[in-house]
Write a protein that holds these residues in place. Structure first.
Motif, PDB file in Angstrom:
ATOM      1  N   ALA A  44     -13.074  -2.639  -5.527  1.00  0.00           N
ATOM      2  CA  ALA A  44     -13.537  -1.257  -5.458  1.00  0.00           C
ATOM      3  C   ALA A  44     -14.574  -0.966  -6.539  1.00  0.00           C
ATOM      4  N   THR A  99      -4.784  -7.856  -7.572  1.00  0.00           N
ATOM      5  CA  THR A  99      -4.655  -6.410  -7.355  1.00  0.00           C
ATOM      6  C   THR A  99      -3.221  -5.962  -7.564  1.00  0.00           C
ATOM      7  N   ARG A 149       0.832  -1.207   0.000  1.00  0.00           N
ATOM      8  CA  ARG A 149       0.000   0.000   0.000  1.00  0.00           C
ATOM      9  C   ARG A 149       0.866   1.256   0.000  1.00  0.00           C
ATOM     10  N   GLU A 156      -8.842  -5.460   5.413  1.00  0.00           N
ATOM     11  CA  GLU A 156     -10.039  -5.631   6.240  1.00  0.00           C
ATOM     12  C   GLU A 156     -10.452  -7.102   6.316  1.00  0.00           C
ATOM     13  N   ASP A 186      -7.014   6.289 -11.822  1.00  0.00           N
ATOM     14  CA  ASP A 186      -8.053   5.333 -11.448  1.00  0.00           C
ATOM     15  C   ASP A 186      -7.436   4.016 -10.985  1.00  0.00           C
ATOM     16  N   ASP A 219      -7.054  -2.001   0.787  1.00  0.00           N
ATOM     17  CA  ASP A 219      -7.749  -1.753   2.057  1.00  0.00           C
ATOM     18  C   ASP A 219      -8.781  -2.841   2.327  1.00  0.00           C
ATOM     19  N   ASN A 220      -9.509  -3.240   1.279  1.00  0.00           N
ATOM     20  CA  ASN A 220     -10.486  -4.320   1.445  1.00  0.00           C
ATOM     21  C   ASN A 220      -9.793  -5.635   1.807  1.00  0.00           C
ATOM     22  N   LEU A 254      -5.547   1.000  -4.203  1.00  0.00           N
ATOM     23  CA  LEU A 254      -5.563   1.352  -2.768  1.00  0.00           C
ATOM     24  C   LEU A 254      -6.837   0.845  -2.099  1.00  0.00           C
ATOM     25  N   SER A 255      -7.962   1.031  -2.769  1.00  0.00           N
ATOM     26  CA  SER A 255      -9.230   0.569  -2.200  1.00  0.00           C
ATOM     27  C   SER A 255      -9.242  -0.950  -2.069  1.00  0.00           C
ATOM     28  N   ASN A 256      -8.752  -1.649  -3.100  1.00  0.00           N
ATOM     29  CA  ASN A 256      -8.723  -3.115  -3.055  1.00  0.00           C
ATOM     30  C   ASN A 256      -7.777  -3.619  -1.973  1.00  0.00           C
ATOM     31  N   ALA A 302      -6.104   4.533  -7.460  1.00  0.00           N
ATOM     32  CA  ALA A 302      -7.212   4.636  -6.502  1.00  0.00           C
ATOM     33  C   ALA A 302      -7.864   3.276  -6.269  1.00  0.00           C
ATOM     34  N   ALA A 303      -8.109   2.537  -7.372  1.00  0.00           N
ATOM     35  CA  ALA A 303      -8.734   1.216  -7.235  1.00  0.00           C
ATOM     36  C   ALA A 303      -7.814   0.258  -6.480  1.00  0.00           C
TER      37      ALA A 303
END
Length: 513
Positions: free
Chosen positions: A190, A295, A92, A438, A424, A434-435, A430-432, A427-428
């Motif tokens: 994401a 990812t 990340r 989690e 994009d 983070d998921n 980073l979101s993936n 951003a995608a």
């Protein structure tokens, strides 16, 4: 007068001595073993209860071993997931660095190099084995690695969705594993995404890259349909490819000339196929979930293969009929019959609509060049009655002649902004990531709950074991003070009996004559 023969005297004395000796030996055996009940005949009622208590203690000890085994395995899994989180966090951090607009191509290359190392490290952790040599995250397929690289070099889950468990008490089971599909593969994405893979029936050894999403909106319109990219002989010594829907067989693109390693853009995604041969098939599988590995692989692909410069579209045919409307980024531009490319350029450049901010048009060499550095450009010529032809779109080109869409053409097309596509992707990613973090943290929480259950069950088993052993001890264990006292008394009685028998056996009637 009762007559007692010498035989009776010797027989009675010998029997008594044997009885005393048996009692003495029994006491000595009890002292040496520390047990009051050595044989069932010592106390039949107590022996029966002791047998049941032995079985109960054995059952408890089996469960205690299971608790210990479960704790060790869950601790190893928890430790492995903690290490995986560290790797994901580093990925990340690198992704955030990659989003820096001042980075050069060499800087992005350096980041992708470390990302490859981190990807291998993550795969190694996902393929961790337990103390018995079983792979932790392969489900019930413990003999097989959880993740292996396919022919294209992408990491793919090879296990099943099984979850192992152990019985830690009567009717109580605890899960001691989590499969890699749940932990690393089924991670919410994401946005709409895809996974590219070669068909298992291919024999050429051809490879397809992980690729990247260019246009999430267009890909979302395709999902949940998958695509098939088929390579075929063109009959002229070359190869072509075409793209169809997997379930319906509807043609999406092609046939187009196939060149090994050349970028293919269709339905809002980009990828390459290397060393394809006649009869090879490749799948673009749309999904709303994406593995952590994919990812990182798509991020590496973008860093190494995607150019951030703006994409240019060219309009080579523009002959509107009176009242024809061309929709660009949602803005309707109306033209009169006889308008030319200069009029189209003026309409685009002269618009003050925010949807066209950053979009520029320039006529050069008999064609209009359309570029955008800020956002994507979408052109829709639905209902266009004149001529309109565009080229250079990343996924579709418009080809309309006299209001009729030509073979291989569509009435709408999209042109991606290089910078926006790159942003994009970051951003995608980073979101993936983070998921993914989690998902792993949630699994750690579940493991913590299981370990708490193991701790409480282990304490209960310990208390039950102590209780059962205490009762068994009361029934079985020897009172040494009483036993030693009995032994002394029995020894004294035996010695006295032996002396008495010795003297009695020597008496004779002739001694009195």
């Amino acid at each position: 007068m009762i007559r007692i023969s010498s035989q009776q005297i010797f027989s009675g004395g010998s029997s008594r001595l044997q009885e005393l000796n048996v009692d003495l030996n029994k006491t000595q055996n009890q002292i040496s073993t520390g047990k009051r009940v050595v044989n069932p005949s010592d106390d039949p009622v107590a022996a029966a209860r002791i047998l049941k208590l032995d079985q109960e203690v054995g059952r408890i000890e089996t469960f205690q071993r299971n608790v210990s085994l479960a704790e060790n395995r869950l601790q190893q899994e928890e430790s492995t997931l903690a290490s995986t989180l560290d790797v994901v966090q580093r990925v990340r951090e690198l992704t955030v660095q990659a989003g820096n607009g001042s980075l050069t191509a060499n800087d992005r290359k350096a980041i992708s190099t470390e990302l490859r190392e981190r990807l291998g490290q993550m795969a190694s952790l996902a393929n961790t084995r337990d103390s018995s040599g079983q792979y932790l995250f392969s489900g019930f397929q413990g003999q097989s690695p959880a993740f292996e690289q396919n022919i294209s070099g992408d990491w793919v889950y090879q296990g099943d969705e099984g979850q192992r468990s152990l019985e830690i008490d009567d009717g109580v089971r605890v899960n001691i594993s989590d499969n890699g599909k749940k932990l690393f593969s089924d991670v919410p994405a994401a946005g709409p995404t895809f996974f590219a893979e070669a068909s298992s029936t291919n024999t050429s050894g051809a490879r397809i890259t992980s690729g990247m999403v260019l246009d999430p909106e267009l890909l979302a319109g395709l999902a949940p349909e998958d695509l098939v990219v088929s390579v075929a002989d063109d009959g002229l010594g070359g190869l072509t490819y075409e793209v169809t829907e997997r379930t319906t067989g509807n043609l999406i693109a092609g046939p187009e000339t196939y060149t090994s390693g050349e970028t293919i853009r269709v339905a809002g995604v980009q990828f390459e196929i290397a060393d394809g041969q006649d009869g090879d098939d490749f799948f673009i599988k749309t999904t709303d979930k994406q593995s952590i590995f994919t990812t990182v692989e798509q991020l590496i692909y973008g860093l190494e293969n995607f150019d951030k410069v703006s994409r240019a579209a060219t309009v080579t045919g523009f002959a509107p009929e009176d009242g024809d409307v061309l929709n660009i980024n949602g803005v309707n531009l109306t033209f009169n019959a006889g308008d030319n490319l200069a009029d189209l350029a003026a309409a685009i450049n002269g618009s003050d609509d925010n949807a066209l901010a950053g979009v520029t048009a320039q006529v050069s060499g008999g064609e209009l060049v359309l570029t955008s550095g800020l956002s994507d450009v979408r052109i829709d010529a639905g209902g266009w009655a004149g001529d309109l032809a565009t080229d250079g779109a990343l996924y579709d080109n418009i080809d309309i002649l006299a209001g009729v869409v030509q073979p291989g053409g569509v009435d709408s097309a999209g042109y991606i902004s290089g910078q926006k596509a790159y942003d994009d992707l970051i951003a995608a990613s980073l979101s993936n990531l983070d998921n993914g973090q989690e998902t792993i943290v949630r699994a750690q929480t579940e493991i913590g709950g299981r370990m708490n259950a193991l701790e409480s069950t282990g304490q209960f088993l310990e208390d039950s074991s102590l209780y059962s052993k205490d009762i068994r001890s009361q029934l079985q264990d020897l009172d040494y003070a009483e036993a030693i006292s009995n032994l002394s008394f029995q020894s004294f009685v035996l010695e006295a009996a032996q002396l008495s028998f010795a003297q009695t056996s020597q008496l004779s009637l002739f001694d009195r004559l």
